[in-house]
Design a protein around this motif. Structure first.
Motif, PDB file in Angstrom:
ATOM      1  N   ASN A  32      69.923 -18.670 117.223  1.00  0.00           N
ATOM      2  CA  ASN A  32      69.187 -19.902 116.943  1.00  0.00           C
ATOM      3  C   ASN A  32      67.802 -19.554 116.413  1.00  0.00           C
ATOM      4  N   GLY A  33      67.266 -20.459 115.667  1.00  0.00           N
ATOM      5  CA  GLY A  33      65.914 -20.289 115.159  1.00  0.00           C
ATOM      6  C   GLY A  33      65.275 -21.637 114.931  1.00  0.00           C
ATOM      7  N   GLY A  34      63.990 -21.701 115.072  1.00  0.00           N
ATOM      8  CA  GLY A  34      63.278 -22.952 114.866  1.00  0.00           C
ATOM      9  C   GLY A  34      61.791 -22.718 114.942  1.00  0.00           C
ATOM     10  N   MET A  35      61.052 -23.794 115.084  1.00  0.00           N
ATOM     11  CA  MET A  35      59.593 -23.646 115.086  1.00  0.00           C
ATOM     12  C   MET A  35      58.947 -24.863 115.739  1.00  0.00           C
ATOM     13  N   ASP A  36      57.893 -24.592 116.494  1.00  0.00           N
ATOM     14  CA  ASP A  36      56.978 -25.634 116.947  1.00  0.00           C
ATOM     15  C   ASP A  36      55.710 -25.546 116.116  1.00  0.00           C
ATOM     16  N   ILE A  37      55.157 -26.685 115.794  1.00  0.00           N
ATOM     17  CA  ILE A  37      53.954 -26.752 114.953  1.00  0.00           C
ATOM     18  C   ILE A  37      52.915 -27.612 115.655  1.00  0.00           C
ATOM     19  N   LYS A  38      51.684 -27.131 115.678  1.00  0.00           N
ATOM     20  CA  LYS A  38      50.549 -27.913 116.156  1.00  0.00           C
ATOM     21  C   LYS A  38      49.524 -27.963 115.030  1.00  0.00           C
ATOM     22  N   TYR A  39      49.174 -29.178 114.621  1.00  0.00           N
ATOM     23  CA  TYR A  39      48.246 -29.341 113.501  1.00  0.00           C
ATOM     24  C   TYR A  39      47.168 -30.341 113.866  1.00  0.00           C
ATOM     25  N   GLY A  40      45.909 -29.939 113.724  1.00  0.00           N
ATOM     26  CA  GLY A  40      44.795 -30.835 113.966  1.00  0.00           C
ATOM     27  C   GLY A  40      44.568 -31.719 112.762  1.00  0.00           C
ATOM     28  N   ILE A  41      44.959 -32.975 112.878  1.00  0.00           N
ATOM     29  CA  ILE A  41      44.837 -33.903 111.752  1.00  0.00           C
ATOM     30  C   ILE A  41      43.373 -34.109 111.396  1.00  0.00           C
ATOM     31  N   ASN A  42      42.536 -34.248 112.400  1.00  0.00           N
ATOM     32  CA  ASN A  42      41.083 -34.316 112.203  1.00  0.00           C
ATOM     33  C   ASN A  42      40.430 -33.756 113.456  1.00  0.00           C
ATOM     34  N   ASP A  43      39.147 -34.068 113.662  1.00  0.00           N
ATOM     35  CA  ASP A  43      38.434 -33.468 114.782  1.00  0.00           C
ATOM     36  C   ASP A  43      38.976 -33.910 116.138  1.00  0.00           C
ATOM     37  N   ALA A  44      39.712 -35.016 116.185  1.00  0.00           N
ATOM     38  CA  ALA A  44      40.135 -35.548 117.474  1.00  0.00           C
ATOM     39  C   ALA A  44      41.647 -35.610 117.657  1.00  0.00           C
ATOM     40  N   PHE A  45      42.412 -35.625 116.584  1.00  0.00           N
ATOM     41  CA  PHE A  45      43.842 -35.895 116.698  1.00  0.00           C
ATOM     42  C   PHE A  45      44.666 -34.678 116.318  1.00  0.00           C
ATOM     43  N   THR A  46      45.754 -34.481 117.079  1.00  0.00           N
ATOM     44  CA  THR A  46      46.628 -33.329 116.897  1.00  0.00           C
ATOM     45  C   THR A  46      48.065 -33.797 116.746  1.00  0.00           C
ATOM     46  N   LEU A  47      48.750 -33.188 115.802  1.00  0.00           N
ATOM     47  CA  LEU A  47      50.176 -33.424 115.611  1.00  0.00           C
ATOM     48  C   LEU A  47      50.948 -32.260 116.211  1.00  0.00           C
ATOM     49  N   ASP A  48      51.907 -32.561 117.085  1.00  0.00           N
ATOM     50  CA  ASP A  48      52.816 -31.565 117.647  1.00  0.00           C
ATOM     51  C   ASP A  48      54.229 -31.889 117.186  1.00  0.00           C
ATOM     52  N   MET A  49      54.932 -30.884 116.666  1.00  0.00           N
ATOM     53  CA  MET A  49      56.303 -31.083 116.224  1.00  0.00           C
ATOM     54  C   MET A  49      57.181 -29.943 116.714  1.00  0.00           C
ATOM     55  N   THR A  50      58.424 -30.254 117.013  1.00  0.00           N
ATOM     56  CA  THR A  50      59.415 -29.224 117.286  1.00  0.00           C
ATOM     57  C   THR A  50      60.570 -29.423 116.318  1.00  0.00           C
ATOM     58  N   LEU A  51      60.875 -28.375 115.560  1.00  0.00           N
ATOM     59  CA  LEU A  51      61.917 -28.420 114.553  1.00  0.00           C
ATOM     60  C   LEU A  51      63.083 -27.547 115.005  1.00  0.00           C
ATOM     61  N   ILE A  52      64.265 -28.101 115.002  1.00  0.00           N
ATOM     62  CA  ILE A  52      65.475 -27.419 115.449  1.00  0.00           C
ATOM     63  C   ILE A  52      65.233 -26.827 116.847  1.00  0.00           C
ATOM     64  N   PRO A  53      64.953 -27.660 117.818  1.00  0.00           N
ATOM     65  CA  PRO A  53      64.602 -27.153 119.154  1.00  0.00           C
ATOM     66  C   PRO A  53      65.789 -26.515 119.853  1.00  0.00           C
ATOM     67  N   ASP A  54      65.468 -25.612 120.768  1.00  0.00           N
ATOM     68  CA  ASP A  54      66.476 -24.923 121.564  1.00  0.00           C
ATOM     69  C   ASP A  54      66.015 -24.917 123.010  1.00  0.00           C
ATOM     70  N   PHE A  55      66.769 -25.575 123.887  1.00  0.00           N
ATOM     71  CA  PHE A  55      66.388 -25.681 125.288  1.00  0.00           C
ATOM     72  C   PHE A  55      67.393 -24.963 126.190  1.00  0.00           C
ATOM     73  N   SER A  56      68.041 -23.944 125.662  1.00  0.00           N
ATOM     74  CA  SER A  56      69.111 -23.289 126.407  1.00  0.00           C
ATOM     75  C   SER A  56      68.614 -22.535 127.637  1.00  0.00           C
ATOM     76  N   GLY A  57      67.360 -22.152 127.671  1.00  0.00           N
ATOM     77  CA  GLY A  57      66.868 -21.340 128.774  1.00  0.00           C
ATOM     78  C   GLY A  57      66.114 -22.098 129.837  1.00  0.00           C
ATOM     79  N   VAL A  58      66.173 -23.441 129.837  1.00  0.00           N
ATOM     80  CA  VAL A  58      65.394 -24.205 130.816  1.00  0.00           C
ATOM     81  C   VAL A  58      65.988 -24.049 132.202  1.00  0.00           C
ATOM     82  N   ARG A  59      65.161 -24.238 133.206  1.00  0.00           N
ATOM     83  CA  ARG A  59      65.580 -24.046 134.603  1.00  0.00           C
ATOM     84  C   ARG A  59      66.640 -25.076 134.997  1.00  0.00           C
ATOM     85  N   SER A  60      67.549 -24.660 135.854  1.00  0.00           N
ATOM     86  CA  SER A  60      68.635 -25.523 136.321  1.00  0.00           C
ATOM     87  C   SER A  60      68.089 -26.692 137.135  1.00  0.00           C
TER      88      SER A  60
END
Length: 825
Positions: free
Chosen positions: A262-290
């Protein structure tokens, strides 16, 4: 002037002085540097001498208001790139608790921390901490950090630098906190809320530069101020977190799957001085705790913790109205595209919907307006259906393409007050159910933070289709509360109303609606040491509940709770609860109009925790409950122990046992085989035993590398002794139903859930890590309740099981670093 008037005047003067003292916040001037600061734990740059010395820390516990027992000296500098902090914490080397833990786990180490409130509003901020072992912890605060400085957005992981050096008489912390970690305005001159804190574990003492009065609600609102930070600009915040992972699964009877890349990417982008965009593309949650699976005998859904990092980080704004339960995203709802025929049966039902992508935008303007936008899209899910007559298998769409959306507007007001508007929306394709919830909530404090008025008003609307005909269901909820939150005597009242049609469960979580509840509380709080106690609290609660429609009495109950910490740092608590008279349970029967009447009930609980500083810590509690009219007894106990092995390893074990004798509850519904009409609702007298055995262990190689293990065995056994029919007149009467089919008791349950979660984590660079995760899952659910523990355990361990091995690497890329490389090149 008589004595009474003089006394009144003096009291008024003292009160006025105390209020003014509260309003006079500690402060220091910010100092800019052009000198390069090396983060090595050594204060050897000359420019540090130009920074103001911040000292004179004040205890928060165990002696609030008293000077800290050990000296702490802090200095702060800033430049165009970051905030720099150095702290010298005086203590003998042999007295310092220097214990290794994983990142974001303070454990029992000594630590130093700083909190920032760049908008100086006392409501939202950032906390940065580092232990004497060099372990980093960071969190984001909302609502003033009211609950605890640790119980906020601890799922957030920022990228910052720190280093620690230990000397014979003190230890030194040096930090570099890039502006990309913080959100602040673009004003030329700024004053930030700031506070420094220190935990001295050998003394069990926490102290702050700007005193934190335990009588005052909130943490950020009691911070000091750093003044005149000049000409700093919010940087371009563009962070990329590309990941690659491989997953191998093995199941009993199926074998081992081919490795899945699997492959993918998370992105964090500061739109301006106060606002941030967070994105997850092709997420993979296979390793999360039971999940902590349980046998659910109640009519309500079980709420599980969120373990997916994207949904635990930076969501405090979306949770403010209590309408966002992120586990809904990726879950299945069973909105079938067509009804199944009588000759069709489901042979496979998916337990999750694949997430296509998710994004969130969060930030706050210079005028204190917080704005949040969240969106996620999941793929359709399909049932596999078999024709009983022909054996033909087909797919039936269970959930269409689904869009989840949340919008939040949160305005800061004076006195750490706020008002919030939240809207959640779930839209499904192909005429699936749509849902929309809008809510307004507020929290208003008086100038001295003595009183708080809080309230909520929400409206839900769910639209569904049947034979292309659209129908809607609307519902309301409101609550209002007034509480005195300061001083030794604290009290409050509240009213909560939820209509029978109020429904937020497409994106929120509500176990039940259709209720009106009134509550009152009163507490006495001793914040400073007295007698054998460092502190204690005695609290009284009373609640009255009834249905919203029809307005019929449900129950009323009261409780008294006392808890405190002894001078030897053991903690004790005791509680008594009672529901006098008969209560009416309108939900246990799972059928509208059938009421399950419960006689009076009372219970008591005691709890003891030993000193957490010791190498061995033991905690235990015992609860006893009784319903005399049924001869019902409930006994439960919990015993846990933690052992530290040197400075790197720790093992803990927790054992929970409960037993309910002569408890009565829902068993099943019986239907007429010809007409399909309901014949009777069956309840049973039963014995319920629960057993949970959890083992946790860790070995930490360095402050960036560790191995953790969790093994959990949950066993629940339900043995029915007698059955009754619940009539429409709300009576339990004798029935011919025996619960036996083909010689077996079909209502009994012997449920086991066994999970192993092992994780190796290596943070090989700031923000970058490699994880190797092994998970094993075993589940059994049969009717043999006669098995003893070891026989049951052997049967469970030999049952079909599933293994999953995940190896995942995430690499942190900062756009500014890349830009600097190319600029210099």
């Amino acid at each position: 002037m008589n004595f009474n008037k003089l006394t009144t005047l003096l009291l008024a003067l003292v009160w006025s002085i105390s209020v003014n003292a509260q309003q006079e916040r500690k402060s220091f001037e910010a100092v800019r540097t052009n000198e390069k600061i090396t983060i090595d734990g050594v204060m050897d740059e000359d420019v540090w001498c130009q920074a103001p010395l911040v000292t004179d820390f004040i205890q928060n516990s165990p002696n609030p208001g008293m000077p800290s027992s050990k000296k702490t000296e802090v200095r702060m500098l800033y430049d165009d790139e970051a905030i720099y902090i150095v702290a010298q914490l005086y203590d003998k080397k042999e007295d310092v608790f220097n214990l290794l833990t994983n990142r974001d786990n303070i454990g029992n180490s000594d630590y130093f921390g700083v909190s920032f409130d760049p908008y100086n509003a006392g409501l939202n901020g950032v906390g940065i901490f580092v232990t004497v072992a060099g372990v980093q912890y960071d969190t984001r605060y909302s609502n003033g950090g009211n609950e605890s400085i640790w119980r906020n957005d601890s799922g957030w992981n920022a990228v910052w630098l720190s280093s620690v050096k230990i000397s014979d008489e003190y230890w030194t912390v040096e930090m570099k906190i890039p502006y990309a970690v913080l959100r602040f305005s673009s004003q030329d001159v700024q004053n930030w809320g700031i506070n420094f804190m220190r935990q001295n574990t050998s003394l069990n003492e926490s102290s702050y530069w700007s005193p934190i009065d335990p009588e005052i609600s909130g943490y950020l609102n009691q911070a000091g101020v750093v003044k005149n930070i000049k000409n700093i600009k919010p940087p371009t915040r563009l962070f990329l977190y590309p990941y690659v992972s491989t997953v191998v699964n093995r199941a009993t009877g199926v074998g081992t799957s081919n490795p899945r890349l699997n492959g993918g990417m998370d992105i964090k982008y500061g739109i301006n001085d106060a606002f941030t965009l967070d994105m997850t593309l092709i997420p993979d949650f296979s390793g999360v705790r039971s999940d902590r699976q349980v046998l659910n005998l109640s009519p309500f859904e079980v709420k599980f913790d969120e373990n997916r990092a994207f949904f635990t980080e930076g969501v405090e704004l979306f949770n403010k109205a209590g309408l966002f339960y992120s586990r809904r995203i990726g879950g299945t709802f069973g909105h079938r595209s067509r009804a199944l025929n009588n000759n069709e049966s489901v042979i496979y039902s998916p337990d999750a919907a694949q997430l296509i992508n998710a994004s969130k935008i969060t930030g706050r303007t210079n005028k204190g307006l917080g704005i949040g936008f969240f969106n996620a899209i999941t793929k359709p899910t399909y049932l596999e259906v078999e024709n009983i007559d022909t054996g033909e298998k087909t797919q039936v769409e269970a959930d269409p393409l689904t869009n989840f959306n949340v919008i939040v507007l949160d305005q800061n007001l004076k006195n750490n007050s706020s008002v919030t508007l939240t809207n959640t929306n779930v839209t499904r394709a192909k005429k699936g159910d749509d849902a929309n919830v809008t809510a307004f909530n507020f929290s208003l404090n008086d100038a001295n933070r003595n009183w708080r008025a809080s309230g909520f008003f929400g409206y839900s609307n769910v639209a569904s289709y049947s034979d292309d005909i659209k129908s809607t269901k609307g519902g309301i909820k409101y609550n209002i509360g007034i509480n005195k939150n300061r001083g030794q005597f604290q009290y409050g009242i509240n009213r909560n109303v939820e209509s029978d049609t109020y429904d937020i469960n497409d994106l929120g979580f509500l176990r039940q609606s259709n209720q009106i509840e009134h509550g009152a509380n009163f507490s006495f709080n001793q914040f400073s040491p007295v007698g054998a106690f460092n502190n204690y609290r005695i609290r009284l609660n009373a609640n009255h509940e009834q249905l919203y429609e029809p307005q019929e009495f449900s129950s009323w109950r009261y409780s008294i709770n006392a808890n405190g910490q002894l001078k030897n740092f053991w903690s004790l608590s005791a509680e008594f609860n009672q529901s006098p008279g008969t209560s009416n349970d309108f939900f246990e029967s799972r059928v509208a109009g059938y009421v399950f009447k419960k006689p009076s009930y009372h219970s008591g609980r005691i709890n003891i925790n030993t000193d957490s500083r010791k190498q061995v810590r033991v905690s235990g509690n015992l609860r006893y409950g009784r319903r005399p009219d049924w001869d019902q007894t409930d006994i439960s106990s919990n015993l846990s122990a933690r052992i530290r092995i040197g400075e790197r390893s720790e093992i803990s074990h927790n054992l929970e046992i409960s037993r309910q004798n002569n408890e009565r509850g829902y068993a099943r519904r019986l239907y007429d085989s010809g007409t399909g009409d309901l014949e009777s609702v069956i309840f049973g007298r039963r014995e319920v035993r629960n057993f949970t055995n959890t083992l946790n262990g860790s070995y930490i190689f360095t402050n960036r590398m560790g191995l953790t293990l969790r093994v959990r065995h949950y066993w629940s056994r339900v043995d029915y002794k007698e059955f009754y029919e619940l009539t429409e007149d709300d009576e339990l009467i004798a029935t011919n139903y025996t619960g036996i089919d083909s010689g077996e008791r079909v209502d009994n349950r012997n449920y086991n859930a066994f999970n192993i979660d092992m994780e190796y984590n290596w943070q090989f660079a700031p923000g970058s890590e490699i994880k190797a995760i092994w998970k094993r899952s075993i589940g059994t659910n049969d009717y043999d309740t006669q098995l003893r523990f070891f026989d049951n355990f052997n049967n469970t361990f030999g049952a079909p099981n599933v293994d999953s091995i995940t190896i995942r690497m995430v690499y942190f890329i900062d756009y500014l670093n890349i830009k600097n490389i190319f600029t210099k090149g």
